[in-house]
Design an enzyme around this catalytic site. Structure first.
Site, short mmCIF file in Angstrom:
data_model
loop_
_atom_site.label_atom_id
_atom_site.label_comp_id
_atom_site.label_asym_id
_atom_site.label_seq_id
_atom_site.Cartn_x
_atom_site.Cartn_y
_atom_site.Cartn_z
CG MET A 243 4.47 -33.40 4.20
SD MET A 243 2.74 -33.34 4.69
CE MET A 243 2.54 -34.99 5.35
CB SER A 244 7.26 -30.63 -1.43
OG SER A 244 7.23 -29.92 -2.66
CG HIS B 97 0.22 -26.22 1.93
ND1 HIS B 97 0.37 -27.22 1.01
CD2 HIS B 97 1.03 -25.22 1.51
CE1 HIS B 97 1.20 -26.85 0.06
NE2 HIS B 97 1.63 -25.64 0.35
#
EC number: 6.3.2.1
Length: 291
Positions: A195-196, A47
């Site tokens: 990525m999560s 993010h």
């Protein structure tokens, strides 16, 4: 309403209401360019890489943090979605983010907690749309609302949710919303796992096994060069048959623009491989460009 941060000398402003946000934006944006990064919080380096990209390309950046109830097909996924608000705000402040919008569902939906219906021309009927009914109507509904609330020049979306990215592009085109959609490449862990926010829910065993998802995509890309779709799909399916930690939900090779599943490989077309895998109850997705 402006939220007070427990941050030292922060210049970042945080808003809970549409009215207070729009008043500030109308006063401060002017002729400056504004970049929007929509998120559901539980922010990670992926993010933040998107926020940094937006900072590079715009005078001002706004990040929204809102877990949107209308895009969840399973209530337990909505209830269990991780929330790390204070850490998120501190991370955003460190990137130089200018504004953060953290509304309630009531504020966003104004008492009508339902998704609009869209005709995406079939983009929503395959892959994620096939397994998550009405998911993309919910996504498009909230993104449209955020666009109309913030009026950004550019909006940034990660390619991990590639199908979502294409659907948002379609929605912007259909609704004639004057915003440029900017795709940002997938940000990965050192071992390749995309990525999560869901990764933090993985057990130690699941986390150890999860990089196989990306490794399988890389191998499928190599096999794809031989132009044998059936061989690629059989390989991927077999990779997960004996895996105790990971269960394949779907693997698809599709046209990068139309998202139509490929039945043959056309030399003038671009393709991507898409995958969804369950680690216990946690659903992980990934994709890769094939040519």
């Amino acid at each position: 309403m402006t939220v007070q941060l427990t941050l030292f000398n922060s210049k970042m402003e945080v808003f809970k209401t549409i009215k207070s946000l729009q008043q500030t934006l109308s006063h401060k944006v002017g002729k400056s360019t504004l970049g929007l990064v929509p998120t559901m919080g539980a922010l990670h380096e992926g993010h933040l890489s998107i926020v940094k990209r937006a900072k590079e390309e715009n005078d001002l950046v706004i990040v929204s943090i809102f877990v949107n109830p209308t895009q969840f097909d399973k209530k337990e996924d909505f209830v269990n979605y991780p929330s790390t608000m204070q850490a998120d705000l501190e991370a955003l402040e460190a990137t130089g983010c200018d504004f953060v919008f953290v509304p309630s569902a009531e504020e966003v939906y104004q008492g009508n907690l339902s998704a609009d219906s869209f005709d995406f021309g079939g983009l929503d009927k395959v892959m994620e749309g096939k397994f998550r009914l009405d998911h993309f109507d919910g996504v498009a509904t909230i993104v449209k609302k955020l666009f109309l609330i913030t009026r950004p020049n550019k909006a940034y979306f990660g390619e991990k949710d590639y199908q979502q990215l294409m659907i948002i592009k379609k929605m912007v085109e259909m609704e004639s919303i004057p915003v440029e959609i900017v795709p940002v490449g997938i940000f990965r862990e050192k071992d390749g796992l995309a990525m999560s926010s869901r990764n933090i829910r993985l057990t130690a065993e699941q986390r150890l096994a999860a990089p196989e998802i990306y490794q399988t995509l890389l191998k499928s890309k190599m096999l794809f060069e031989n132009n044998d779709l059936k061989k690629v799909k059989n390989f991927v399916k077999n990779e997960f048959v004996q895996n105790k930690e990971l269960a394949l939900e779907y693997f698809e090779i599709a046209d990068s623009e139309t998202l139509n599943p490929a039945s043959e490989i056309l030399p003038e077309s671009k393709y991507r491989a898409f995958i969804a895998v369950f680690a216990g109850q946690i659903r992980l997705i990934d994709n890769i460009a094939l040519n």
